[in-house]
Design an enzyme around this catalytic site. Structure first.
Site, mmCIF file in Angstrom:
data_model
loop_
_atom_site.group_PDB
_atom_site.id
_atom_site.type_symbol
_atom_site.label_atom_id
_atom_site.label_comp_id
_atom_site.label_asym_id
_atom_site.label_seq_id
_atom_site.Cartn_x
_atom_site.Cartn_y
_atom_site.Cartn_z
ATOM 1 N NE ARG A 79 -2.295 -1.301 3.513
ATOM 2 C CZ ARG A 79 -1.760 -0.523 4.415
ATOM 3 N NH1 ARG A 79 -1.847 0.803 4.305
ATOM 4 N NH2 ARG A 79 -1.139 -1.027 5.446
ATOM 5 C CE1 TYR B 205 2.188 -7.240 -4.249
ATOM 6 C CE2 TYR B 205 1.136 -6.437 -2.260
ATOM 7 C CZ TYR B 205 1.906 -7.381 -2.920
ATOM 8 O OH TYR B 205 2.386 -8.465 -2.233
ATOM 9 C CE LYS C 279 -6.360 -3.803 4.473
ATOM 10 N NZ LYS C 279 -6.431 -4.214 5.866
ATOM 11 C CG HIS D 148 -7.106 -3.207 9.959
ATOM 12 N ND1 HIS D 148 -5.808 -2.793 10.151
ATOM 13 C CD2 HIS D 148 -7.035 -4.207 9.034
ATOM 14 C CE1 HIS D 148 -5.000 -3.493 9.378
ATOM 15 N NE2 HIS D 148 -5.708 -4.358 8.703
ATOM 16 C CB SER E 157 -0.724 -3.748 8.038
ATOM 17 O OG SER E 157 -1.858 -2.973 7.737
ATOM 18 C CB CYS F 108 0.498 -6.596 14.010
ATOM 19 S SG CYS F 108 1.686 -5.280 13.700
ATOM 20 C CG ASP G 48 -7.407 -7.332 6.650
ATOM 21 O OD1 ASP G 48 -6.481 -7.082 7.447
ATOM 22 O OD2 ASP G 48 -7.625 -6.646 5.637
ATOM 23 N NE ARG H 264 -0.045 -8.562 2.466
ATOM 24 C CZ ARG H 264 -0.609 -8.238 3.623
ATOM 25 N NH1 ARG H 264 -1.712 -8.830 4.014
ATOM 26 N NH2 ARG H 264 -0.071 -7.322 4.394
HETATM 27 P P1 GTP Z 1 -2.580 -7.633 7.398
HETATM 28 O O1 GTP Z 1 -3.075 -8.697 6.487
HETATM 29 O O2 GTP Z 1 -1.405 -6.871 6.828
HETATM 30 O O3 GTP Z 1 -3.621 -6.704 7.906
HETATM 31 O O4 GTP Z 1 -1.904 -8.313 8.648
HETATM 32 P P2 GTP Z 1 -2.247 -9.433 9.734
HETATM 33 O O5 GTP Z 1 -2.427 -8.737 11.039
HETATM 34 O O6 GTP Z 1 -3.281 -10.379 9.298
HETATM 35 O O7 GTP Z 1 -0.837 -10.127 9.752
HETATM 36 P P3 GTP Z 1 -0.391 -11.609 9.967
HETATM 37 O O8 GTP Z 1 -1.253 -12.409 10.872
HETATM 38 O O9 GTP Z 1 -0.174 -12.206 8.638
HETATM 39 O O10 GTP Z 1 0.991 -11.274 10.683
HETATM 40 C C1 GTP Z 1 2.100 -11.913 10.333
HETATM 41 C C2 GTP Z 1 3.293 -11.518 11.144
HETATM 42 O O11 GTP Z 1 3.039 -11.508 12.547
HETATM 43 C C3 GTP Z 1 4.354 -12.572 10.917
HETATM 44 O O12 GTP Z 1 5.597 -11.937 10.921
HETATM 45 C C4 GTP Z 1 4.164 -13.483 12.129
HETATM 46 O O13 GTP Z 1 5.310 -14.226 12.407
HETATM 47 C C5 GTP Z 1 3.862 -12.464 13.216
HETATM 48 N N1 GTP Z 1 3.085 -13.046 14.333
HETATM 49 C C6 GTP Z 1 1.794 -13.421 14.331
HETATM 50 N N2 GTP Z 1 1.411 -13.892 15.540
HETATM 51 C C7 GTP Z 1 2.504 -13.795 16.337
HETATM 52 C C8 GTP Z 1 2.751 -14.107 17.707
HETATM 53 O O14 GTP Z 1 1.876 -14.548 18.435
HETATM 54 N N3 GTP Z 1 4.003 -13.853 18.172
HETATM 55 C C9 GTP Z 1 4.988 -13.339 17.391
HETATM 56 N N4 GTP Z 1 6.186 -13.119 17.920
HETATM 57 N N5 GTP Z 1 4.804 -13.044 16.081
HETATM 58 C C10 GTP Z 1 3.569 -13.257 15.569
HETATM 59 C C1 SPV Z 2 -2.952 -4.485 5.241
HETATM 60 O O1 SPV Z 2 -1.951 -3.867 4.830
HETATM 61 O O2 SPV Z 2 -3.479 -4.225 6.343
HETATM 62 C C2 SPV Z 2 -3.522 -5.585 4.448
HETATM 63 C C3 SPV Z 2 -2.981 -5.810 3.115
HETATM 64 O O3 SPV Z 2 -4.422 -6.244 4.916
HETATM 65 S S1 SPV Z 2 -3.631 -4.739 1.893
HETATM 66 O O4 SPV Z 2 -4.875 -5.307 1.418
HETATM 67 O O5 SPV Z 2 -2.647 -4.631 0.818
HETATM 68 O O6 SPV Z 2 -3.892 -3.448 2.480
HETATM 69 MN MN MN Z 3 -5.073 -5.527 6.922
#
Ligand code: GTP
Ligand code: SPV
Ligand code: MN
Length: 635
Positions: free
Chosen positions: A107, A250, A259, A279, A301, A303, A326, A418
């Site tokens: 983004r 993207y 979003k 979110h 994002s 996290c 999400d 992704r």
């Molecule tokens: P968006 O799709 O971008 O909105 O993000 P999301 O919040 O769905 O992200 P996602 O769950 O894919 O987060 C992935 C990142 O968080 C990776 O780097 C994981 O390793 C890390 N992660 C997720 N859960 C944990 C946890 O419980 N502990 C730690 N240390 N890292 C975590």
């Molecule tokens: C985020 O960045 O929080 C996402 C991926 O979930 S995107 O759809 O590219 O914004």
């Molecule tokens: Mn997101």
């Protein structure tokens, strides 16, 4: 298909500045004629598609029906054109790899604009553009921008078709990649199209990659593997519920249902209509006794939303099911409680770090029918990314298509690479995903990546304190957006890049929602899986072990466990179930440690942060800051 190659001029149709029109040749579209589906029953939609076609001058128009045949035709076409790679069908059936341009990988927040009538309505945390001036710029960019391409018209429903919380939209795009992703992320095709009747409210979303295949002089321009444009504008018109996105192919820049609609336009709709667009992941947790708890959680994002939404609990007897990873739309129901749906039909998840250890459910979900973007390609035609296996394969093609070995010293997959996959393939999907009315929410959780200060879990003293916890979320920036990874930034409610209006008004809207819900309001929590020790290691094992925190929250919701008052909220004391977990007592103590001095600095930063909102700042949150300072002064 509707052929409009002759419509090589700009439109005079309503909404576009006449000064831009050279010689008008408006196009008239009629339902059931020339490839326009007979299902179209909305004059505004026909007029909009005609206007856009006259402006962008595509070679043809294709109205998407959402069928399997259409998916196959589009993916076959892309594979033939070299813009998509078919993965080994034996290892990953009906799955594909797309490689983006290296300048179009996430983004673009500095190119994202909220074009409300007044700048105050966008607020200090959004980029604002005056709507008429912005449209003028966009019309110039979009004029002729689809020459030589197919313009796809994609009707979609956000949320179960016909549900009371669901919404309809139509995306026009010249990106077949966007179409195939949209088909996974939303319910697209003739069914949603049928629901857009004369008086139905729907959101128009115009997307163009900005790389016409015919130039102004009529000469052919070569196709690119990932067409995009250096100039990018991701723009939102909250008052007229319109989205215009130019120049990027993207993720959130191009899949406008996500979003742009479900969060930025959605949050503005929610403000006007009394609901919330957030979110947030949505999950259903079930206790050994069979009691269900529905939890939503907002993390910035990359996290951990996808991870938590698909978590395999380590606490014996507890199970967790996935509703969304999400976005959540939340509305008070007729019972006075807060109900939530996941408006999306698929996941657009972060690939790196996904492994059999961290997220086996995600891996099971993406065994087939998956679009991967910017991951590495193995020699046998499958995918790989950092973290998938403890050791990297000896040879790969990296996300840019270059030879790669473990000695290359570069990342094989882009950190924001992704996977796009239908929610229906998720083995832990809760059947409630289909429930049009959604699920009643028991707890709301806020979190972020915080190496220090923020405890593993804390319970808000009340709704107002919970809104303060959400408003003061700060998190280390990830690769999900262009910018300095790792830098701590404020990301209130994990909505900083996604709130379609003034963030302070958004907080007021949340406070108002709390008053409306009264004693039926869900409890609010703050979590932090990312606290680090002085040696830089994560103190908490995370992933499936996060179920211990959710189990504590569930017990709190039912009044089955006590909590201890602490400066930043109520904490478990010795109430967390740690059976079978080997976490040293010192680490646990550190996870909950409140350092008065660093918290006072945090309060000063919060005060400074709040100041930018001026008069729009709700007094309740300033009061909460005072109360926090007061609690800190007593330790
Ligand atoms: P968006 O799709 O971008 O909105 O993000 P999301 O919040 O769905 O992200 P996602 O769950 O894919 O987060 C992935 C990142 O968080 C990776 O780097 C994981 O390793 C890390 N992660 C997720 N859960 C944990 C946890 O419980 N502990 C730690 N240390 N890292 C975590
Ligand atoms: C985020 O960045 O929080 C996402 C991926 O979930 S995107 O759809 O590219 O914004
Ligand atoms: Mn997101």
């Amino acid at each position: 298909m509707t052929h409009v190659a002759s419509a090589r001029t700009e439109s005079t149709a309503a909404g576009y500045p006449l000064s831009l029109v050279q010689s008008a040749e408006p196009l008239t579209l009629v339902a059931g004629v020339d490839g326009v589906p007979a299902e179209v029953d909305n004059d505004e939609l026909l007029a909009w598609v005609a206007e856009v076609a006259a402006m962008t001058q595509p070679a043809q128009i294709h109205w998407c029906d959402g069928s399997e045949e259409e998916w196959t035709a589009i993916t076959d076409g892309m594979v033939d054109a070299g813009t998509l790679i078919r993965l080994n069908p034996e290892l990953r059936p009906n799955s594909f790899l797309a490689r983006s341009d290296a300048a179009d990988v996430a983004r673009v927040e500095d190119r994202t604009f909220i074009c409300s009538k007044t700048e105050a309505d966008a607020g200090p945390t959004n980029n604002w553009r005056e709507p008429t001036a912005m449209k003028k710029t966009l019309v110039e960019l979009f004029t002729g921008s689809m020459r030589g391409r197919t313009m796809y018209v994609v009707p979609f429903s956000m949320g179960p078709l016909g549900g009371p919380i669901s919404q309809l939209g139509v995306q026009i795009t010249d990106s077949p990649y966007a179409v195939i992703n949209l088909r996974i992320m939303a319910k697209i095709g003739l069914e949603p199209l049928r629901q857009i009747q004369q008086d139905t409210e729907w959101v128009s979303a115009l997307h163009g990659v900005g790389h016409p295949l015919v130039d102004d002089e009529g000469n052919a321009v070569p196709e690119l593997t990932w067409p995009s444009n250096e100039t990018k504008y991701i723009t939102h018109f909250p008052e007229s519920r319109e989205i215009w996105s130019y120049g990027s192919g993207y993720g959130g820049n191009a899949l406008l249902s996500k979003k742009c609609f479900a969060l930025r336009i959605g949050s503005a709709m929610g403000r006007d209509e009394g609901w919330l667009a957030e979110h947030m992941l949505v999950l259903k947790l079930t206790s050994p006794a069979g009691r269900n708890y529905h939890i939503v959680a907002a993390f910035p994002s990359a996290c951990g939303k996808t991870n938590l939404a698909m978590m395999a609990p380590t606490v014996p007897g507890w199970t967790s099911q996935t509703i969304g990873d999400d976005i959540a739309w939340l509305r008070p129901g007729s019972d006075g409680r807060l109900w939530a749906i996941n408006p999306e039909a698929g996941f657009f998840g972060v690939a790196p770090g996904t492994s059999p250890k961290t997220n086996p459910v995600a891996l099971a979900t993406m065994e087939a029918n998956t679009v991967f973007t910017n991951v590495a390609l193995t020699d046998d035609g499958d995918v790989w990314w950092e973290g998938l296996t403890p050791e990297a394969p000896q040879h790969l093609l990296d996300w840019e298509g270059n030879d790669w070995t473990p000695d290359s010293g570069t990342l094989a997959a882009h950190p924001n690479s992704r996977f796009t996959v239908p929610i229906e393939q998720c083995p832990t999907m809760a059947p409630e995903w289909y429930a049009p009315e959604g699920v009643p929410i028991d707890a709301i959780v806020f979190g972020g990546r915080r190496a220090s200060n923020v405890p593993l879990v804390a319970e808000a003293y009340d709704w107002q304190h919970g809104v303060f916890l959400g408003a003061t979320v700060a998190s280390e920036q990830t690769a999900a957006a262009e910018g300095p990874v790792g830098e701590l930034r404020r990301d209130p409610f994990a909505m900083l890049p996604f709130c379609g209006y003034n963030m302070a008004d958004y907080w007021s809207h949340w406070l108002e929602m709390g008053r409306r819900l009264g004693d039926k309001a869900p409890r609010i929590y703050q979590v932090n899986w990312f606290r680090k020790g002085t040696d830089g290691r994560y103190l908490w094992p995370g992933f499936g072990e996060n179920s211990r925190v959710l189990e504590w929250i569930a017990r709190r919701v039912d009044g089955l466990t006590d909590a201890v008052d602490a400066p930043t909220g109520r904490v478990p004391g010795d109430g967390l179930n740690l059976d079978g977990l080997e976490v040293p007592a010192e680490d646990l103590a550190e996870m909950f440690m409140v350092d008065r001095e660093s918290w006072e600095i945090e309060c000063d930063l919060t005060e400074e942060y709040f100041e930018q909102f001026g008069d729009a700042m709700p007094d309740e949150l300033l009061d909460e800051l005072k109360s926090l300072r007061n609690r800190l002064s007593k330790i």
